[in-house]
Design an enzyme around this catalytic site. Structure first.
Site, PDB file in Angstrom:
ATOM      1  N   SER A   8       0.809  -1.207   0.000  1.00 21.69           N
ATOM      2  CA  SER A   8       0.000   0.000   0.000  1.00 21.69           C
ATOM      3  C   SER A   8       0.847   1.265   0.000  1.00 21.69           C
ATOM      4  CB  SER A   8      -0.929   0.010   1.221  1.00 21.69           C
ATOM      5  OG  SER A   8      -0.186   0.025   2.423  1.00 21.69           O
ATOM      6  N   LEU A 224       8.162  -9.244  17.915  1.00 18.79           N
ATOM      7  CA  LEU A 224       7.578  -9.415  19.248  1.00 18.79           C
ATOM      8  C   LEU A 224       7.563  -8.112  20.042  1.00 18.79           C
ATOM      9  CD1 LEU A 224       9.550 -12.701  20.071  1.00 18.79           C
ATOM     10  CD2 LEU A 224       7.205 -12.548  19.193  1.00 18.79           C
ATOM     11  N   ASP A 257       7.309  -1.834   9.707  1.00 16.38           N
ATOM     12  CA  ASP A 257       7.789  -1.596   8.342  1.00 16.38           C
ATOM     13  C   ASP A 257       9.286  -1.289   8.348  1.00 16.38           C
ATOM     14  OD1 ASP A 257       5.137  -1.869   7.568  1.00 16.38           O
ATOM     15  OD2 ASP A 257       4.769   0.289   7.560  1.00 16.38           O
TER      16      ASP A 257
END
Length: 327
Positions: A8, A224, A257
């Site tokens: 996206s 995590l 990201d």
């Protein structure tokens, strides 16, 4: 290694709620939720998982190809990405729709409630990855990030047909995928990215156990949060890489990201897996300490100091060549 990043392209509207979402939710009324959170702050930033990851790779000296769909309002965003070193030639620009919007509110415990408007992203499935490869030159890896589900499936199939390794990163789109789509995205991936929650959801969506998934991928990378990252592969013990401690968390948006950008930059530069994960972790922490997903300042000397403190000098030395090329 030339990497194509599919995913996206969006504008992020980020707000901060000074209270706790949990205090506003009534257990007996969850079937009929009608709430309004008064935010203290609003910032509008460039984002989208594909754009964020490509931007992070470019900051580390790579030349990523961004593959996605944007809207009629994309001109300024394209200029920003191009100036950062991202190849935007493969971005499809819609003639009628606006670039996707991500609207997110974060509470004092760093919990988030978000809404995503797809907009031009709905046209991403019209992009032919074979045409991209022909124009951009040989690709060494295709990251398939959160995007229009039909585009994600198409890009995965195209990469396999081209003989190019795939990094599967379904993330936020897992909830929208049916069983066949989820299996197509995972099977045969050289790299699989999830967070801890998505790892459980992926098993539910595919109908495969953890061991069955591991037999179908190369390495499964599970982020995590403050506990770092786990690297799992069939036939070898899991590896755990701790996080780089954050001095102060400003905004969690985009940290995942940034991790992917750092990790895959390390892979592209042939770093050992633990060193690549360490690079991903220092990128994630850098973004955690900034507001917005592409406004962070990556200072190589500072990053190396933090790497040495968290993992020791040998890891910092291994990562140094990548950070030396950082912009």
């Amino acid at each position: 290694m030339r990497i194509a990043v599919t995913g996206s392209i969006a504008t992020d509207h980020l707000m901060v709620f000074p209270g706790r979402f949990a205090e506003q939710l009534i257990k007996e009324q969850l079937e009929r939720v009608s709430l309004s959170f008064l935010a203290d702050d609003l910032v509008v930033r460039r984002g989208g998982v594909g754009a964020n990851i490509a931007f992070g790779m470019a900051r580390l000296g790579l030349d990523p190809v961004l593959v996605g769909a944007a809207g009629v309002d994309f001109a300024d965003y394209r200029e920003w990405l191009t100036a950062a070193g991202v190849d935007t030639a493969a971005v499809r620009v819609s003639q009628r729709l606006h670039t996707a919007r991500f609207v997110c509110t974060t509470d004092r415990d760093q919990n988030q409630i978000a809404t995503f408007y797809a907009g031009a992203m709905s046209e991403a499935s019209r992009i032919d990855l074979a045409d991209v490869a022909a124009s951009a030159g040989p690709l060494g890896l295709v990251l398939v990030g959160a995007d229009d589900p039909a585009a994600m499936v198409r890009h995965t199939a195209a990469a396999h047909a081209l003989g190019v390794a795939v990094a599967a990163d379904p993330s936020q789109q897992l909830a929208r995928l049916d069983r066949d789509q989820a299996r197509e995205l995972v099977a045969g991936a050289a790299w699989l990215f999830t967070n801890a929650y998505e790892a459980a959801l992926l098993s539910e969506r595919t109908g495969w156990s953890r061991d069955e998934i591991l037999r179908r991928v190369g390495t499964w990378v599970t982020t995590l949060g403050e506990d770092g990252v786990s690297l799992a592969a069939a036939g070898r013990p899991d590896q755990h890489v701790p996080a780089v401690p954050a001095q102060a968390i400003a905004d969690p948006t985009g940290a995942g990201d940034a991790f992917r950008a750092g990790f895959l930059a390390g892979v592209a530069r042939e770093l050992p897996l633990e060193a690549a994960a360490a690079l991903g972790c220092v990128m994630a922490t850098t973004v955690l300490e900034s507001v917005g997903t592409q406004e962070y300042k990556l200072l190589p000397a500072e990053a190396l100091t933090r790497l040495a403190a968290a993992y020791g000098s040998p890891t910092a030395d291994a990562v140094r060549p990548v950070l030396d090329g950082a912009a």
